[in-house]
Structures are given as structure tokens and as C-alpha cells.
Design a protein around this motif. Structure first.
Motif, PDB file in Angstrom:
ATOM      1  N   ASP A   1       6.252  11.932  -6.465  1.00  0.00           N
ATOM      2  CA  ASP A   1       6.207  13.396  -6.456  1.00  0.00           C
ATOM      3  C   ASP A   1       5.069  13.895  -5.570  1.00  0.00           C
ATOM      4  N   ASN A   2       3.911  13.215  -5.617  1.00  0.00           N
ATOM      5  CA  ASN A   2       2.788  13.608  -4.756  1.00  0.00           C
ATOM      6  C   ASN A   2       3.125  13.414  -3.285  1.00  0.00           C
ATOM      7  N   VAL A   3       3.800  12.303  -2.983  1.00  0.00           N
ATOM      8  CA  VAL A   3       4.204  12.044  -1.596  1.00  0.00           C
ATOM      9  C   VAL A   3       5.198  13.107  -1.136  1.00  0.00           C
ATOM     10  N   ALA A   4       6.162  13.424  -1.999  1.00  0.00           N
ATOM     11  CA  ALA A   4       7.156  14.444  -1.656  1.00  0.00           C
ATOM     12  C   ALA A   4       6.511  15.817  -1.517  1.00  0.00           C
TER      13      ALA A   4
ATOM     14  N   GLU B   1       6.102  10.739  10.047  1.00  0.00           N
ATOM     15  CA  GLU B   1       6.759   9.423  10.066  1.00  0.00           C
ATOM     16  C   GLU B   1       6.248   8.545   8.927  1.00  0.00           C
ATOM     17  N   MET B   2       4.922   8.490   8.756  1.00  0.00           N
ATOM     18  CA  MET B   2       4.353   7.692   7.674  1.00  0.00           C
ATOM     19  C   MET B   2       4.707   8.294   6.318  1.00  0.00           C
ATOM     20  N   ASN B   3       4.753   9.613   6.255  1.00  0.00           N
ATOM     21  CA  ASN B   3       5.099  10.273   4.997  1.00  0.00           C
ATOM     22  C   ASN B   3       6.512   9.894   4.554  1.00  0.00           C
ATOM     23  N   LEU B   4       7.443   9.896   5.493  1.00  0.00           N
ATOM     24  CA  LEU B   4       8.825   9.529   5.172  1.00  0.00           C
ATOM     25  C   LEU B   4       8.938   8.054   4.827  1.00  0.00           C
ATOM     26  N   LEU B   5       8.204   7.201   5.558  1.00  0.00           N
ATOM     27  CA  LEU B   5       8.228   5.773   5.264  1.00  0.00           C
ATOM     28  C   LEU B   5       7.698   5.497   3.859  1.00  0.00           C
ATOM     29  N   THR B   6       6.607   6.181   3.502  1.00  0.00           N
ATOM     30  CA  THR B   6       6.021   6.006   2.173  1.00  0.00           C
ATOM     31  C   THR B   6       6.985   6.466   1.090  1.00  0.00           C
ATOM     32  N   PHE B   7       7.606   7.608   1.319  1.00  0.00           N
ATOM     33  CA  PHE B   7       8.571   8.144   0.344  1.00  0.00           C
ATOM     34  C   PHE B   7       9.717   7.165   0.132  1.00  0.00           C
ATOM     35  N   ASN B   8      10.316   6.709   1.215  1.00  0.00           N
ATOM     36  CA  ASN B   8      11.470   5.806   1.116  1.00  0.00           C
ATOM     37  C   ASN B   8      11.092   4.465   0.507  1.00  0.00           C
ATOM     38  N   TYR B   9       9.889   3.980   0.829  1.00  0.00           N
ATOM     39  CA  TYR B   9       9.440   2.683   0.315  1.00  0.00           C
ATOM     40  C   TYR B   9       9.294   2.725  -1.207  1.00  0.00           C
ATOM     41  N   ILE B  10       8.612   3.750  -1.712  1.00  0.00           N
ATOM     42  CA  ILE B  10       8.412   3.867  -3.161  1.00  0.00           C
ATOM     43  C   ILE B  10       9.751   4.117  -3.858  1.00  0.00           C
ATOM     44  N   HIS B  11      10.579   4.948  -3.252  1.00  0.00           N
ATOM     45  CA  HIS B  11      11.897   5.239  -3.836  1.00  0.00           C
ATOM     46  C   HIS B  11      12.744   3.969  -3.952  1.00  0.00           C
ATOM     47  N   ASP B  12      12.740   3.143  -2.915  1.00  0.00           N
ATOM     48  CA  ASP B  12      13.551   1.919  -2.928  1.00  0.00           C
ATOM     49  C   ASP B  12      13.093   0.955  -4.020  1.00  0.00           C
TER      50      ASP B  12
ATOM     51  N   SER C   1       3.203  -7.140  -6.878  1.00  0.00           N
ATOM     52  CA  SER C   1       1.846  -7.185  -6.334  1.00  0.00           C
ATOM     53  C   SER C   1       1.821  -6.706  -4.890  1.00  0.00           C
ATOM     54  N   GLU C   2       2.785  -7.179  -4.123  1.00  0.00           N
ATOM     55  CA  GLU C   2       2.873  -6.743  -2.719  1.00  0.00           C
ATOM     56  C   GLU C   2       3.195  -5.254  -2.635  1.00  0.00           C
ATOM     57  N   PHE C   3       4.066  -4.783  -3.515  1.00  0.00           N
ATOM     58  CA  PHE C   3       4.429  -3.369  -3.512  1.00  0.00           C
ATOM     59  C   PHE C   3       3.226  -2.484  -3.810  1.00  0.00           C
ATOM     60  N   ARG C   4       2.455  -2.828  -4.846  1.00  0.00           N
ATOM     61  CA  ARG C   4       1.308  -2.009  -5.216  1.00  0.00           C
ATOM     62  C   ARG C   4       0.306  -1.914  -4.063  1.00  0.00           C
ATOM     63  N   SER C   5       0.039  -3.049  -3.425  1.00  0.00           N
ATOM     64  CA  SER C   5      -0.923  -3.067  -2.317  1.00  0.00           C
ATOM     65  C   SER C   5      -0.411  -2.255  -1.134  1.00  0.00           C
ATOM     66  N   THR C   6       0.845  -2.465  -0.777  1.00  0.00           N
ATOM     67  CA  THR C   6       1.414  -1.759   0.368  1.00  0.00           C
ATOM     68  C   THR C   6       1.518  -0.260   0.101  1.00  0.00           C
ATOM     69  N   ALA C   7       1.972   0.098  -1.086  1.00  0.00           N
ATOM     70  CA  ALA C   7       2.112   1.509  -1.434  1.00  0.00           C
ATOM     71  C   ALA C   7       0.756   2.209  -1.408  1.00  0.00           C
ATOM     72  N   GLN C   8      -0.279   1.536  -1.910  1.00  0.00           N
ATOM     73  CA  GLN C   8      -1.615   2.133  -1.919  1.00  0.00           C
ATOM     74  C   GLN C   8      -2.117   2.391  -0.510  1.00  0.00           C
ATOM     75  N   ASN C   9      -1.904   1.421   0.380  1.00  0.00           N
ATOM     76  CA  ASN C   9      -2.330   1.593   1.774  1.00  0.00           C
ATOM     77  C   ASN C   9      -1.570   2.733   2.451  1.00  0.00           C
ATOM     78  N   MET C  10      -0.292   2.814   2.174  1.00  0.00           N
ATOM     79  CA  MET C  10       0.517   3.879   2.787  1.00  0.00           C
ATOM     80  C   MET C  10       0.109   5.249   2.257  1.00  0.00           C
ATOM     81  N   ILE C  11      -0.181   5.330   0.964  1.00  0.00           N
ATOM     82  CA  ILE C  11      -0.596   6.603   0.367  1.00  0.00           C
ATOM     83  C   ILE C  11      -1.937   7.038   0.927  1.00  0.00           C
ATOM     84  N   GLU C  12      -2.872   6.101   1.082  1.00  0.00           N
ATOM     85  CA  GLU C  12      -4.178   6.434   1.669  1.00  0.00           C
ATOM     86  C   GLU C  12      -4.028   6.963   3.087  1.00  0.00           C
ATOM     87  N   HIS C  13      -3.095   6.391   3.822  1.00  0.00           N
ATOM     88  CA  HIS C  13      -2.864   6.860   5.190  1.00  0.00           C
ATOM     89  C   HIS C  13      -2.337   8.289   5.185  1.00  0.00           C
ATOM     90  N   THR C  14      -1.392   8.581   4.289  1.00  0.00           N
ATOM     91  CA  THR C  14      -0.837   9.937   4.239  1.00  0.00           C
ATOM     92  C   THR C  14      -1.888  10.948   3.776  1.00  0.00           C
TER      93      THR C  14
END
Length: 309
Positions: A207-210, A176-187, A155-168
């Protein structure tokens, strides 16, 4: 007030005043064109040391006034006594820290439950991937503990990932945010705690983030990023998508270890023997240092006369 240290400064200031006065007198006998310049130099030489001397005198005077104030010694202590608080280790809890996989072999359900609870109290988010193993426990209560952690983490991942994707999406060039988002989803994908359908959906999200990183900040993409993207699409057998990232790795990060590994992974899973062994031979002729994975491939296939996968 001790003014002993001020005498050299005062002597320098007096000398500057005399020099300024001399230049002023000299300028009075010059032509109009040079007279103004002389007056300006004389004024500058005079005024700068004057303000310096004024600053020093004021600082000494303020320090003299502060020293005359009475000091309240009630809050000052010269005691050398120190108190040391040493907490004894929780031996019983520490002895229970074992890998979750080993804990699954524990037949005592009460011990197993306690171990899981200890893990939850000690930063469970860092052990989510291990706790996921406990979901297969025969003890329903242990499975419930593990499932609750997994659900909260997702639940926390989905919310955080969505916010990070909206920012990118709003600031696609924010590397910086793009790399953070990529690494977060990958992990999180590496934990493999999602359902197969959701895991696949987030691979396409990654793939969209990359793709955004590739479009706006190409040179921040390392060979490792290309390898990760190729490997994720290989896991879901989307070889065309994997080939897209492998081709980009070859173009933009050639002759690098992870680029060779991305190619080898793709060719091996496609059962493309010719491409696989050509890539392996190409690596052997390069100056790239091999890791354990590549060395194992050479042990398996490097010396075979009739090589086949």
C-alpha cells in the motif's frame, strides 16, 4: 594500385577547382562589401573537394599496402566437416515432471523425495508456490526439502524488497523502480508462502509503494493496480482501505473492466446488495467487454427477479 574508380572523382574535383578559381576572379572585380563573400565561397568550394580527394587517395594507398602483406594460412581451414554433439534426453528425469499437487498423492516416499529434488535443481524459485504444497507432506524429509526452499526464497525476498523500497524512498519519482517494486511484492504475495501476520504486513507495505506511485506518477497506475490493491485489502477484511482504492479507480480509471471488478468485489464482500446490483447493471449498459468472471456473475444474478447475494 587500381585507380580506375578515382577518375570520375578527380574530374569532379578539377571541375570544383575551376569553379572556385572563376568565383575568385569574379570576386576580385567586385566592391569591398561583396568581395569578402566571394573569396569565402571560392575558398569553400576549393578546400572541401580537396580534402575529399585526399581521403580517397589515402584509403586506396593504405589498402594497397595491406594487400601486399603475406597472409598466414596456417589458421585457415576449408574443411566442410562438422561435429554435432547431441545429448540424449534424460528420460527418467523428464518422466518425473508432474504437478506437485499430483506428486503429493505418491505413496512411495523415495519417488516423492526424488521429484522434489529434481524441482529444486531446475530453478526452484519459479516453482516456490507449488513447492509450498509439499510442506504438508507426511514424509518429514520431503517437508524439509520444501521448507528449505521456501525459507531461502523468503529471505531473498525480504532483502530484495527492502533494497527496492529504500530506493523508491530516496527517489520517489523513479516510476520504473516504483513499478518494479510494486509488481515484485505483489507477485510474492500471490504465492501465499508467508505467515498470515507477515502477509498482512506486506500488504500494507505494498500500500505504501502504491501510495508513492499514486502521489508521484498517478497516470502510470492502471485499473489493474487499483483492482489488486482493493483485492488485497479485501482478503484481510480491511474494507475501508479497499474502498479508498476503489474510489480512486472510479475517479481516475472509470469505465474499465478492472475498475468494475474492483467495485463488484468490494460490494460483494461487504454484502452491499444495492451497490453490487447497480454496478452490475451499470456494467451491462456500458461498452466494456466482459471476461469470464463477469459473464459468470451475469449468469448467476443477471436474470433473477428477486436478486440477492
Amino acid at each position: 594500385m587500381d585507380t580506375t574508380g578515382l577518375w570520375p572523382v578527380m574530374a569532379i574535383c578539377i571541375g570544383n577547382v575551376l569553379v572556385a578559381f572563376g568565383i575568385f576572379v569574379w570576386a576580385c572585380f567586385q566592391k569591398k562589401g561583396r568581395r569578402g563573400t566571394g573569396f569565402l565561397i571560392a575558398w569553400f568550394i576549393f578546400i572541401v573537394p580537396f580534402f575529399g580527394l585526399l581521403y580517397l587517395l589515402l584509403s586506396r594507398f593504405i589498402g594497397f599496402l595491406n594487400r601486399r602483406k603475406n597472409v598466414d594460412m596456417s589458421d585457415v581451414s576449408f574443411s566442410q566437416e562438422r561435429e554435432k554433439l547431441i545429448l540424449p534426453p534424460d528420460i527418467e528425469t523428464e518422466m518425473n515432471y508432474v504437478p506437485i499437487q499430483d506428486a503429493m498423492a505418491v505413496s512411495d516416499t523415495l519417488s516423492l523425495r526424488r521429484l522434489i529434488l529434481d524441482a529444486l535443481r531446475n530453478d526452484a524459485k519459479r516453482t516456490v508456490a507449488s513447492i509450498a504444497v509439499a510442506m504438508n507432506s507426511k514424509d518429514t524429509e520431503t517437508s524439509h526439502y520444501a521448507a528449505s526452499v521456501i525459507l531461502d526464497a523468503l529471505s531473498e525476498f525480504r532483502s530484495t524488497a527492502q533494497n527496492m523500497i529504500e530506493h523508491t524512498q530516496k527517489l520517489p519519482e523513479d516510476v520504473e523502480m516504483n513499478l518494479l517494486t510494486f509488481n515484485y511484492i505483489h507477485d510474492v504475495l500471490k504465492m501465499k508462502i508467508m505467515t498470515n501476520m507477515e502477509q498482512e504486513a506486506y500488504i500494507y507495505t505494498l500500500d505504501n509503494v502504491a501510495e508513492n506511485l499514486f502521489t508521484h506518477n498517478l497516470w502510470y497506475m492502471s485499473a489493474t493496480h487499483y483492482l489488486w490493491m482493493a483485492d488485497w485489502f479485501i482478503t484481510i477484511k480491511e474494507y475501508n482501505m479497499a474502498d479508498k482504492w476503489v474510489s480512486r479507480a472510479v475517479q481516475y480509471r472509470p469505465n474499465m473492466l478492472d475498475t468494475f471488478k474492483a467495485r463488484l468485489h468490494l460490494y460483494y464482500n461487504q454484502r452491499n446488495q444495492a451497490a453490487f446490483f447497480n454496478c452490475l447493471d451499470e456494467f451491462g449498459e456500458s461498452d466494456v467487454a466482459a471476461d469470464e468472471e463477469i459473464l459468470n456473475l451475469f449468469r448467476l444474478y443477471g436474470n433473477q427477479k428477486d436478486r440477492s447475494l
